[in-house]
Write an enzyme that holds these catalytic residues in place. Structure first.
Site, PDB file in Angstrom:
ATOM      1  CD1 TRP A   4      -2.561   1.994   1.497  1.00 51.44           C
ATOM      2  CD2 TRP A   4      -3.280   0.360   0.164  1.00 51.44           C
ATOM      3  NE1 TRP A   4      -3.786   2.370   1.036  1.00 51.44           N
ATOM      4  CE2 TRP A   4      -4.267   1.377   0.204  1.00 51.44           C
ATOM      5  CE3 TRP A   4      -3.530  -0.756  -0.635  1.00 51.44           C
ATOM      6  CZ2 TRP A   4      -5.461   1.307  -0.505  1.00 51.44           C
ATOM      7  CZ3 TRP A   4      -4.714  -0.830  -1.346  1.00 51.44           C
ATOM      8  CH2 TRP A   4      -5.666   0.183  -1.272  1.00 51.44           C
TER       9      TRP A   4
ATOM     10  CD  GLU B 224      -5.033   5.207   0.267  1.00 48.50           C
ATOM     11  OE1 GLU B 224      -5.087   4.931   1.465  1.00 48.50           O
ATOM     12  OE2 GLU B 224      -5.654   4.598  -0.619  1.00 48.50           O
TER      13      GLU B 224
ATOM     14  CG  ASP C 181      -1.191  11.866  -2.502  1.00 49.27           C
ATOM     15  OD1 ASP C 181      -1.015  10.624  -2.525  1.00 49.27           O
ATOM     16  OD2 ASP C 181      -1.794  12.471  -3.410  1.00 49.27           O
TER      17      ASP C 181
END
Length: 521
Positions: free
Chosen positions: A165, A227, A224
């Site tokens: 992620w 993502e 940010d």
């Protein structure tokens, strides 16, 4: 349909929404500058699979009625999205796309809104905030792949998300902190304990844990809020500044003097970096500087995050608040970019706004074409509602170069002006419209109507039953991506509340003007 565990609370929720709705009066003036065939009375519903339909209000009064009904629907679904263990899901959608997770940012923004509503219905809302606070403390104590409070995404059982992620996202602990600071202040004002939320000796959990991380790590690069980009971000810096300013005030209140001084000092340093995001060549605020990773094709630097920053982290002190010239010029550039980008903007009033022009995420796939987002469009409406309130409260419109050359043409106004009584060196021009000038109310009414243009757009693409999605299809306007997105509902309620406040101020100004006229007569 209501989830059974909330059915008994729905009457309280309706009462809360009704109380808000009672403050909504008739729209101030007709929406100006509508082309033939674009009036809000023109119905053109469309359907998807014979079920989902959207339709515009039949009048300005219809917009008022829709806002009141949508307010109830949005509150209902925000409440439903808080799980019994305190997790706040981003959306009930578990596939295509799977948003059934607790994002720290989204949860914090939603719970900060509920904390604002808390005085109006503590019976319904306070238990939700307590659940959220306890769940947040659990997350702070759970090891994660970011190895920090900046871990953005969690499973709803409180276990850490182990897949790749965009991490860390350091706006997240700042937003979580200020959402709970608002709740703590509510409790202190009622002489209730906040020891479970803030303890001066606890550097790892609760509000103090997040403030300690933010104050010592705000310089770190991170991803940010979308993502996608790693670097230094305006939005992140703004919410960190807010958390530390409000955290310092809370620490003062609780006698944690050393922490208060340190938080306040770090907030001041953050503030000194915010001008770095102004690009004089482009003539607007750019979202990221010092990119260190992630996508590399956001060549314009334009992003609705700039507007969200002013809404989520503006402290009313003039530091990139909604009346800031750089915020306003960035808003006009965003409107210009998106008006030309999405085919649906060639129809109907109000510009549908997306995240940023180069966006390639369509709600399902990251390699497609981006779409307008309700929360982005609502942010544009809210910025103008707030600006209406600011002008109304200060009793003057400062005709800076940006207001004269960028905003007034959008409003369709050519205002006369008078010299300012006192020169303000921060302004590029010393001319004003004061409250005793008949053009003052004209400017405020036009500004409110500009905000309503975006609200009409949101109404058109919201399902008849009130359901909102993450995005609208750029060609058809039909909702797509995650359904019942919590952030969409929170953005709507925030904009509706800002609109109500602006209208109340306008109503008061009109009454004062009428009283003065009668005295003169």
């Amino acid at each position: 349909m209501l989830i059974p565990r909330y059915a008994s609370k729905f009457a309280s929720l309706i009462g809360l929404a009704a109380a808000i709705g009672q403050t909504v009066g008739l729209l101030v003036g007709d929406v100006k500058g509508l082309a033939a065939g674009e009036h809000p009375g023109w119905k053109e519903p469309w359907a998807l699979g014979g079920e989902r339909q959207t339709v515009l209000a039949t009048s300005a009064t219809g917009l008022e009625q829709w806002i009141q009904s949508e307010y109830i629907y949005a509150l209902e679904h925000i409440v439903q999205n808080v799980l019994p263990n305190g997790a706040v899901i981003a959306s009930p959608s578990k596939s295509h796309p799977d948003y059934y997770y607790h994002w720290v940012r989204d949860a914090g923004l939603v719970m900060d809104l509920l904390a604002q509503l808390l005085p109006e219905n503590p019976t319904l809302i306070q238990p939700l905030l307590e659940l959220y606070a306890n769940f947040s403390k659990k997350l702070q104590q759970t090891p994660n792949l970011s190895n920090s409070p900046g871990e953005p995404k969690w499973n709803v059982d409180g276990s850490d998300y182990r897949q790749p992620w965009g991490r860390p996202q350091n706006d997240s602990p700042a937003i979580r902190a200020y959402s709970l600071i608002r709740y703590a202040n509510y409790l202190l004002e009622r002489n209730q304990t906040v020891a479970h939320l803030y303890h001066h000796a606890n550097f790892l959990t609760g509000i103090k844990g997040d403030l300690e991380f933010v104050s010592h790590h705000w310089q770190d690069t991170c991803f940010d809020i979308w993502e996608e980009v790693e670097g230094t971000h305006f939005y992140t810096r703004m919410v960190q500044r807010r958390a530390l300013r409000e955290g310092a005030d809370l620490a003062d209140r609780l006698g944690d003097d050393g922490a208060a001084r340190f938080y306040r000092m770090q907030a001041g340093i953050i503030e000194s970096t915010l001008d770095d995001f102004w690009d004089p060549d482009k003539g607007y605020m750019v979202v990221t500087v010092n990119r260190t990773g992630g996508i590399d094709y956001k060549y314009t630097g334009l992003d609705v995050q700039i507007i969200l920053s002013a809404l989520h982290a503006g402290l009313g002190d003039g530091v990139y608040t909604p009346d800031n010239d750089r915020i306003l010029v960035t808003a006009t550039e965003l409107n210009k970019a998106f008006a030309a980008l999405y085919p649906i903007n060639s129809r109907y009033i109000g510009t549908a706004v997306g995240r940023y022009p180069e966006d390639t995420y369509d709600g399902y796939d990251t390699l497609k074409v981006g779409n307008p987002w309700p929360l982005a469009t609502l942010a544009m409406s809210q910025i103008y509602y707030h600006l209406t309130s600011i002008w109304a409260t200060q009793g003057r419109v400062d005709l800076t170069d940006v207001v004269r050359t960028k905003l007034l043409p959008v409003l369709g106004l050519k205002l006369a002006s008078q010299p300012a009584v006192t020169a303000d060196k921060s302004l590029q021009t010393a001319r004003v419209i004061t409250r005793d000038n008949p053009e003052f109310l004209t400017a405020l009414e036009s500004l409110l109507s500009l905000g309503d243009h975006y609200m009409y757009r949101v109404q058109r693409h919201t399902d008849l039953d009130g359901r909102m999605f993450e995005q609208w299809n750029r060609n058809t306007g039909v909702g797509q991506g995650a359904y019942d997105l919590n952030w969409s509902y929170a953005a709507f309620i925030s904009a509706a509340r800002a609109r109500n406040h602006a209208k109340d101020l306008l109503k008061s100004l009109k009454q004062q003007q009428q009283q003065q006229w009668w005295r003169w007569w």
